[in-house]
Design a protein around this motif. Sequence first.
Motif, short mmCIF file in Angstrom:
data_model
loop_
_atom_site.label_atom_id
_atom_site.label_comp_id
_atom_site.label_asym_id
_atom_site.label_seq_id
_atom_site.Cartn_x
_atom_site.Cartn_y
_atom_site.Cartn_z
N PRO A 1 0.84 -1.21 0.00
CA PRO A 1 0.00 0.00 0.00
C PRO A 1 0.87 1.26 0.00
CG PRO A 1 -0.81 -1.58 1.60
CD PRO A 1 0.46 -2.14 1.06
N GLY A 2 0.55 2.18 -0.90
CA GLY A 2 1.33 3.42 -1.00
C GLY A 2 2.54 3.30 -1.92
N TRP A 3 2.59 2.23 -2.74
CA TRP A 3 3.77 2.05 -3.61
C TRP A 3 3.87 3.16 -4.66
CZ3 TRP A 3 3.13 1.28 -8.89
CH2 TRP A 3 1.84 0.94 -9.32
N GLY A 4 2.74 3.80 -4.94
CA GLY A 4 2.75 4.90 -5.90
C GLY A 4 3.65 6.04 -5.44
N PHE A 5 3.74 6.23 -4.11
CA PHE A 5 4.61 7.30 -3.58
C PHE A 5 6.07 7.00 -3.89
CE2 PHE A 5 0.94 7.41 -0.52
CZ PHE A 5 0.36 8.55 -1.07
N SER A 6 6.40 5.70 -3.84
CA SER A 6 7.78 5.31 -4.17
C SER A 6 8.07 5.62 -5.63
CB SER A 6 7.98 3.81 -3.91
OG SER A 6 7.81 3.55 -2.55
N LEU A 7 7.07 5.47 -6.46
CA LEU A 7 7.22 5.80 -7.88
C LEU A 7 7.50 7.30 -8.04
CD1 LEU A 7 6.96 3.80 -10.23
CD2 LEU A 7 4.70 4.73 -10.68
N VAL A 8 6.77 8.10 -7.27
CA VAL A 8 6.99 9.56 -7.28
C VAL A 8 8.43 9.86 -6.88
CG1 VAL A 8 6.36 11.76 -6.16
CG2 VAL A 8 4.58 10.13 -6.81
N MET A 9 8.91 9.14 -5.85
CA MET A 9 10.28 9.35 -5.38
C MET A 9 11.28 9.05 -6.51
SD MET A 9 13.35 8.51 -4.04
CE MET A 9 13.41 6.74 -4.27
#
Lengths: 237, 200
Positions: A68-76
């Motif tokens: 959950p929240g892997w999209g934020f890692s993509l942003v990073m």
Amino acid sequence: MIKRQIPLMIAFVMGILFIIQFFVPHQLSQDLLTGVNKWLMIIGGISLLLGINSLVHFHYVQIKRETPGWGFSLVMFLCFGLALVAGFLPSIVMWFVEPAKAGAEPVKWLSFIPLIPPFEPGSTLFWIFRNGISPFMATMFSMIGFFIASAAFRAFRARSLEATLLLIAAVIIMLGQTPIGQMLWQGIPDIMVWIFSVPNTAAKRAIWFGITMGTIAFSLRIIFGIERAYLGGTDQK
Amino acid sequence: MSSDIFVWIAAFLTIAIYSFLYKDNPLYKAAEHLFVGVSVGYSIVILYFNVVSPRLLVPLFQEGDWVLIFPALIGLLMVSRFFPKYDWLSRITIAFVLGISTGINLPLIIQASLLKQLQGTMLAMTNLNDILIVVGVFCVMIYFYFSSEHKGIVNSVSKIGILFIMVGFGASFGYTVMARISLLIGRLEFLFHDWIHLIK
């Protein structure tokens, strides 16, 4: 055994060598210090690879496992890549495409890339720092102000002599740095200066003595191999 | 309102970060990850252009300063941490850096933080402020003296020390708050002046 003894020996020899270096007023001694400072910078720079690997690995695993929240890692990753491209691309282009005309007019098909060295006004990286990183940090740090104020509201109740002194000192320092403090009473800025230069100096100096004693003791423990925590673990390999 | 797209992006990100004051939310998390990504990328570029290139690659490959191969190798030993069988090699780098750093800093700390500070505390005590500084330093040091139980005179002196510490902490607190407030004012000025032009 040798895997622990060698590092301990290195720390001892280097520690003693550079303590002696301090007392030797010879040019050779100064050159040694200058040289070793360069070495430390190079070692520190290469060691940063570990931190970068740790960050990249963590976010890669997040994305791979779709936690959950892997999209934020993509942003990073996207922003990480963007900063790298902004920093290295002009230099790479200058190096490969226009080695003789570095800093001059770019070739037509690459004209969208500003051939300005990073950190100089006009470069993309400079823009990122000025309009991205710098305001971002200011916003983050300013937000801490809210939390400090909220904590102070709970902690600063004048329930004892000590708490009252803390409260009074903090209020005077805050008022002393603002025009409203001077408007309330002309003497507030003077009291602020006095607090800073007398009781604050006394307290901080004594605390600093303690820190210094601790640092000296810790440094000696490292040099003489008593402090071994930096070797990591409890294994004797 | 501003017509500059970058001002809008900056304003959006500023509000995204401040949204954390309400509660943790996806907008804040996205902004936070953006910040981390850009900062780390920026740090790598700084490191390359300020350290790796001018202090290692250029002297090593263009000027032939082959001695620099040693710090490069010592630094690369840190990479052994990725291989459990050889991870002990990274201790050599840590020991090298720690040994040199402590060796360089030890005499400097004694000179600058101990002797000079002691010298600054040995005041003539001709006025009240000097007396207060000497008494304050002594009392605070007694407060941090844990080798004997704080009873009797030691207890009384250490209690005076606490008063000095509290004033010092209050001063630090007030100073920190004001620094943060000035940053907040800067950001509010950006939002109300640069973005929505409410402040002229």
